[in-house]
Every structure is written in structure tokens, then in C-alpha cells.
Design a protein around this motif. Structure first.
Motif, PDB file in Angstrom:
ATOM      1  N   GLU A  45      68.700  47.890  70.214  1.00  0.00           N
ATOM      2  CA  GLU A  45      67.245  47.898  70.364  1.00  0.00           C
ATOM      3  C   GLU A  45      66.653  49.171  69.777  1.00  0.00           C
ATOM      4  O   GLU A  45      67.322  50.215  69.721  1.00  0.00           O
ATOM      5  N   CYS A  57      64.172  52.264  70.232  1.00  0.00           N
ATOM      6  CA  CYS A  57      63.745  53.018  71.412  1.00  0.00           C
ATOM      7  C   CYS A  57      62.584  53.940  71.047  1.00  0.00           C
ATOM      8  O   CYS A  57      61.876  53.722  70.076  1.00  0.00           O
ATOM      9  N   ARG A 105      59.159  51.853  70.541  1.00  0.00           N
ATOM     10  CA  ARG A 105      59.266  50.820  71.574  1.00  0.00           C
ATOM     11  C   ARG A 105      58.072  50.880  72.517  1.00  0.00           C
ATOM     12  O   ARG A 105      57.652  49.854  73.058  1.00  0.00           O
ATOM     13  N   ARG A 129      55.222  51.579  71.497  1.00  0.00           N
ATOM     14  CA  ARG A 129      54.128  51.172  70.617  1.00  0.00           C
ATOM     15  C   ARG A 129      53.036  52.233  70.493  1.00  0.00           C
ATOM     16  O   ARG A 129      51.839  51.911  70.515  1.00  0.00           O
ATOM     17  N   THR A 173      63.925  55.437  75.545  1.00  0.00           N
ATOM     18  CA  THR A 173      62.588  54.870  75.376  1.00  0.00           C
ATOM     19  C   THR A 173      61.529  55.887  75.785  1.00  0.00           C
ATOM     20  O   THR A 173      60.491  56.016  75.149  1.00  0.00           O
ATOM     21  N   PRO A 219      57.504  48.926  78.667  1.00  0.00           N
ATOM     22  CA  PRO A 219      57.619  50.170  77.889  1.00  0.00           C
ATOM     23  C   PRO A 219      56.277  50.802  77.529  1.00  0.00           C
ATOM     24  O   PRO A 219      56.134  52.022  77.535  1.00  0.00           O
TER      25      PRO A 219
END
Length: 583
Positions: A182, A184, A188, A190, A265, A316
Motif C-alpha cells: 500500500e 502510505c 494516503r 490525500r 500513514t 486515513p
């Protein structure tokens, strides 16, 4: 070399020639050739091999020869010589708002300035203001630009960083031995801009993954390669822009993956609160485990981590320590708006002003996205640079909207306008014409240098006008290029709430304006938010997704966003607002 690589080289030649003072005809020839190359159908290498490049209108023999050299050899001595003849600092100065090649060359000729550091010193000593064509205001703007560049550093907008991150992630997920992977970090979450890419992988054997990662085609340079972490510089052309970012890959065991995913994250502030929450429960939380000296809490995913610390899952986008922990404790975390909730958009441009597609083409593209309505927001008459519409053309557009709507099925065009807020706070059309629109987006496009008090009064006066439905791009910022104009947004939001106006999240990735922190504040004040792509082409309609991301970071639910409503509800509400404009 790819089309994008060749186009970059041609564009660079054009810019370097401008810095040398070459005539406009010659410099534009390279810029135009760059655009032509990007738009060429078929394979560029094959065109070169077939000798058909010189047949393309706008590319003569000399340009064709340079392009051929680039494609066949990967470099161009002419470009190398140009680079060597111009101080690197002059090119870096072009990043500053308002400094084009002509002004950079003038500064170099007049004051021998060849770096941002020398430019800053010359501005601080007042030398730049003395030069013809500059003056005190330009000098001040240059200093503000330098300070802004220092502040943002080497960051990249999310619309450019995300495709690069996803390109790397897609290849990494296909590596043998990868269990989970994934993106991070701030990507992640945004955030509007990112400084680097963080990629996390779980696997029982890290070494083969590390070996494969540094050989991905997008990798430009390997900065470091270790047993569980590697760092590279990766690059990708996104919509004609070359994006380069540092990318860090970490590999952990699958049992550690949920903890590492949460840790990497972020944000740092959110992680601090979570670690303290673990300590309060006699545990320690880090990137490897949730445990103490006697036991370890097994977690299959992040949801298990939050549950172990007596919290529901926190999305997140909310992990900024701005109340998400407290909301989780009270079971009051919002059900965040998602892309599929959006039913239509209001602020968009067509060929009537500075858009590239017709009313019908834009409406059909909106329908393809699943929208029920497409709102026109072409510029008003004062913005001549964007072909703003005089009143007679507005009426012509209304008539065409009626004709197109009569034959469209499944989508409706709404009659709107992006009306300029003039210097004194009045609007750019007469009240009589404004009454004919179904809605009005009011925006500032001029006199950005006004003092804060005057700009605030200007926008607030516009928001008090009965015809205004929503405020467009509230600060006028351009991410990583210029700060917004000075304005008291707290006061603007109060006036918007008082007069029942909506506020736009402008989803153009160069804007993302309103900022998520003020979006959250607007929500608390009961101000409806509208997510608009400010689309100038059919493809740009899809940019609304970046506005949704801002809305999610601002804690918005479906009910907080006006354009999650269906067409019938929207038409009813717009009609009600026209009858009772202050609601």
C-alpha cells in the motif's frame, strides 16, 4: 525517448532561447513543436524511421533533424550546449511567480543576477526596484515568491504524485512473494501536495523484492538499498508534466504489516496520540507491534489496532489530530462523502468562454460520469482574457441550452455563470441579467494585491448580493505557484452563513480551494459545500474526485455537500433560493 521526453527537450530549448533573448518566432517554434509531438498519433520512433516527421505541419527540416537525433540517440548536443551557456540559477528563477524569461534575462543583464540567492539580496537592498520595468511592487512580489518557494520546497501536487505512486505500487504488487502492499504517508491521507512517496510491503522474504524494486522502469536513480528498505528517485510523465519524487520502499513481515501501515500513514500528531492511548492501557504501539513485556495484541488489519485501543476505525484522511480521537471515543466519526455520492457539478467552462468543448459535449461527458446535471459556469464579460460573455452572448447561450436540453436524455444542462466580483464588490452583470441564471458562482479574478481588509469587504459585499448562489475558489491560490490573496476567511464564512450562501471546493488540483481546514469550519457553521471541477474540457470533469478528497479531509458527509442531491431536489432548492435569496 518517448514523446513526452522529446516534448520536454523541445520545450526546454524554447525556454533557454528565451533566456538568451532570441526572437519570439524562433522560441515559439520549439514550444509549438513540443505540443505537436505530444499530440502526434502513432509511434514517434516509427515516424522517424519512415522519414515522415518533416511532413508534419509546424515541424520543418531543422526541427525534424533535432527530433530524430533525440529519438535515435537519447540526447541532443545542441541542447547540451544551450544548457552549458546559461547559468543554472536563471532557470530556477523561472519558478518564481511573475518572473518570465524576459524579466529573468533583464535582471541578469542589468544586475548580473544568476541565482535566487543573488536575486533575494538585490531585492532586499532595493536594487531591483530601481530598474526600468520593475519597481517597488514587483520587488515585493519577488521577495514574497522567494519566501513561498522556500516554504513549499520540492513538493508535488497530488494529481501528479498519485499516478506515479500508483504506477510503482501496481508493479510492486505483482512481484513474487508480495502479500500486501500500500501507499502510505501524506499521499494516503490525500494531502494536497506531497514531498515523497512511502510504499509498504509485507513479505516473508524482502531481498528479492528489494532487488526487483530498484529495477522498475520508472526508477531514475538508486539512493540506497538495504535488506528491508530501499530509496530511489522515480519519474513519470503525467499529462505532459515530468514528475520526479523520492520513493521509499519498506518490507515487513505480514504480522507486522497493520502496525507499519498505521505508523507510516501518519500523521505524526495522530501517531503521538495513538501511542499515548496505548501507554494509558499498559501497552506500547510502534511500527512493529502493539504489545507489552508479557503479551502481544495480534491485529490482522488497522481496524483491529483501533479496536484494541477502544476506537472505531478512523479513515486515513482524518488522521491529523484535529478531533478524530475524541469523535471516535464518542462514536461520532462522520460517514465521509465518497465519489459516487456526487450527482452533478456547477462550475465548468465551454467554448463560449475559455473551455475546449461545446455545451453538448460537456453534458454528454458528464452523463458518462454518471452525473444527472451539468452546470455551465462560463466567465462573465469583464474577464476578456478568458473570452468572458457579454450579455447578448449569454442570451444566445441560454437559447442553445434550451435546444440541447430538448434532445438530451439522462442529463440536464443548468444555466449558470462564473461572475466576476469587481474591485468594488459589485457583480459583472446587471441585476436583470443575473435574474435569468439558475445559479451564480461569484469569483475574484483581478486586483489580487488589495489589502486584506479591502479584499474581505469586496468578497463579503458580493456574498450579500441576492443573485449569488456560491463563492468560487475563495482565496485564489495556485498550489506551489502562488499564495492566495490576503483575505479574512473567518469573516467571509460568517457572511456566507448569514446570507445562506454556499462555498465551493474548487477541485482543480492546482487550486483545491477552499482548504480542508476551512471546509471543516464551514461545516460547523452549517454552510453548504459544493464540489466543482472548474472543468475546461471533457476530461477535466473527472477532477471532481480531488475535491471529494478535500471534503473528506474536512469531515464532510454526503449531507454536507449540495451536489450529492439529485436533479429534482437541486432544481427545487435553486428555485427556492431565487425566491428567498437570503435563507
Amino acid at each position: 525517448m518517448t514523446k513526452d521526453d522529446v516534448a520536454d527537450a523541445l520545450d526546454e530549448i524554447g525556454t533557454l532561447l528565451e533566456l538568451k533573448g532570441e526572437n519570439t518566432f524562433r522560441t515559439n517554434a520549439y514550444h509549438n513543436a513540443a505540443r505537436l509531438v505530444q499530440q502526434l498519433p502513432g509511434d514517434l520512433a516509427q515516424m522517424v524511421a519512415d522519414g515522415k516527421l518533416a511532413e508534419v505541419r509546424g515541424i520543418g527540416e531543422a526541427l525534424a533533424l533535432k527530433i530524430t537525433t533525440l529519438v535515435t540517440t537519447g540526447n541532443l548536443p545542441y541542447l547540451e550546449d544551450l544548457r552549458a551557456s546559461i547559468p543554472v540559477g536563471l532557470v530556477k528563477m523561472l519558478r518564481l511567480p511573475g518572473l518570465g524569461p524576459k524579466k529573468v534575462k533583464a535582471l541578469h543583464d542589468l544586475l548580473h543576477i544568476d541565482s535566487i540567492e543573488k536575486l533575494k539580496a538585490a531585492c532586499e537592498s532595493g536594487e531591483v526596484a530601481k530598474q526600468k520595468g520593475f519597481g517597488a511592487k514587483t520587488q515585493t512580489r519577488i521577495l514574497e515568491g522567494i519566501a513561498y518557494i522556500d516554504q513549499v520546497g520540492h513538493r508535488v501536487r497530488i494529481d501528479l504524485a498519485l499516478p506515479l505512486g500508483l504506477a510503482l505500487l501496481e508493479q510492486i504488487r505483482a512481484f513474487p512473494g508480495v502479500i500486501r502492499a500500500e501507499l502510505c504517508g501524506s499521499l494516503r491521507r490525500r494531502k494536497e501536495t506531497v514531498a515523497d512517496l512511502d510504499i509498504l510491503v509485507s513479505s516473508a522474504d524482502a531481498q528479492p523484492i528489494m532487488d526487483a524494486f530498484v529495477k522498475i522502469p520508472e526508477v531514475i536513480q538508486v539512493l540506497g538499498q538495504g535488506p528491508t528498505k530501499s530509496s530511489v528517485v522515480a519519474g513519470l510523465h503525467v499529462h505532459g508534466t515530468k514528475v520526479t519524487l523520492q520513493a521509499d520502499l519498506r518490507v515487513v513481515e505480514d504480522t507486522q504489516y497493520p502496525f507499519a501501515l498505521h505508523y507510516f500513514t501518519g500523521s505524526k500528531e495522530h501517531n503521538i496520540r495513538m501511542r499515548q492511548r496505548a501507554i494509558d492501557r499498559g501497552l506500547s504501539l510502534n511500527e512493529y507491534a502493539l504489545a507489552n513485556e508479557t503479551r502481544s495484541v495480534p491485529c490482522k488489519d488497522e481496524t483491529d489496532i483501533f479496536a484494541a485501543l477502544d476506537l472505531p476505525y478512523i479513515q486515513p484522511e482524518l488522521r491529523e489530530d484535529t478531533g478524530e480521537i475524541e469523535a471516535g471515543e464518542l462514536k461520532k466519526l462522520p460517514a465521509l462523502v465518497v465519489d459516487s455520492d456526487i450527482r452533478g457539478v456547477f462550475h465548468n467552462h465551454t467554448t463560449y468562454s475559455d473551455g475546449t468543448a461545446s455545451l453538448e459535449e460537456m453534458a454528454l461527458a458528464a452523463k458518462q460520469l454518471g452525473f444527472e446535471y451539468f452546470g455551465v459556469g462560463d466567465h462573465s464579460q469583464s474577464l476578456t482574457i478568458a473570452r468572458g460573455l457579454p450579455s447578448n452572448v449569454v442570451r444566445k447561450q441560454w437559447a442553445e441550452i434550451d435546444r440541447v436540453n430538448a434532445k438530451l436524455e439522462g442529463v440536464r444542462i443548468l444555466k449558470g455563470s462564473e461572475v466576476d466580483i469587481l474591485e468594488d464588490g459589485s457583480l459583472d452583470y446587471t441585476d436583470e441579467l443575473l435574474a435569468g441564471f439558475e445559479y451564480v458562482v461569484a469569483s475574484v479574478h483581478s486586483h489580487f494585491g488589495m489589502p486584506e481588509a479591502e479584499m474581505t469587504a469586496r468578497v463579503c459585499k458580493a456574498l450579500s448580493h441576492p443573485a449569488v448562489t456560491m463563492l468560487g475558489h475563495a482565496t485564489g491560490r495556485l498550489l506551489l505557484k502562488r499564495e492566495g490573496y490576503k483575505i479574512n476567511l473567518d469573516e467571509v464564512l460568517k457572511v456566507a452563513a448569514k446570507h445562506g450562501k454556499m462555498i465551493e471546493i474548487n477541485a482543480q488540483p492546482s487550486r483545491l480551494d477552499l482548504d480542508w481546514k476551512y471546509v471543516k469550519q464551514a461545516k460547523a457553521m452549517g454552510i453548504p459545500i459544493v464540489i466543482n471541477p472548474d472543468a475546461h474540457s471533457t476530461g477535466e470533469l473527472a477532477l471532481y474526485t480531488f475535491g471529494v478528497q478535500v471534503a473528506r479531509r474536512g469531515w464532510l458527509t454526503k449531507d454536507d455537500v449540495f451536489n450529492t442531491r439529485g436533479l429534482a431536489d437541486v432544481m427545487k432548492e435553486l428555485a427556492r433560493r431565487k425566491q428567498s435569496p437570503t435563507v
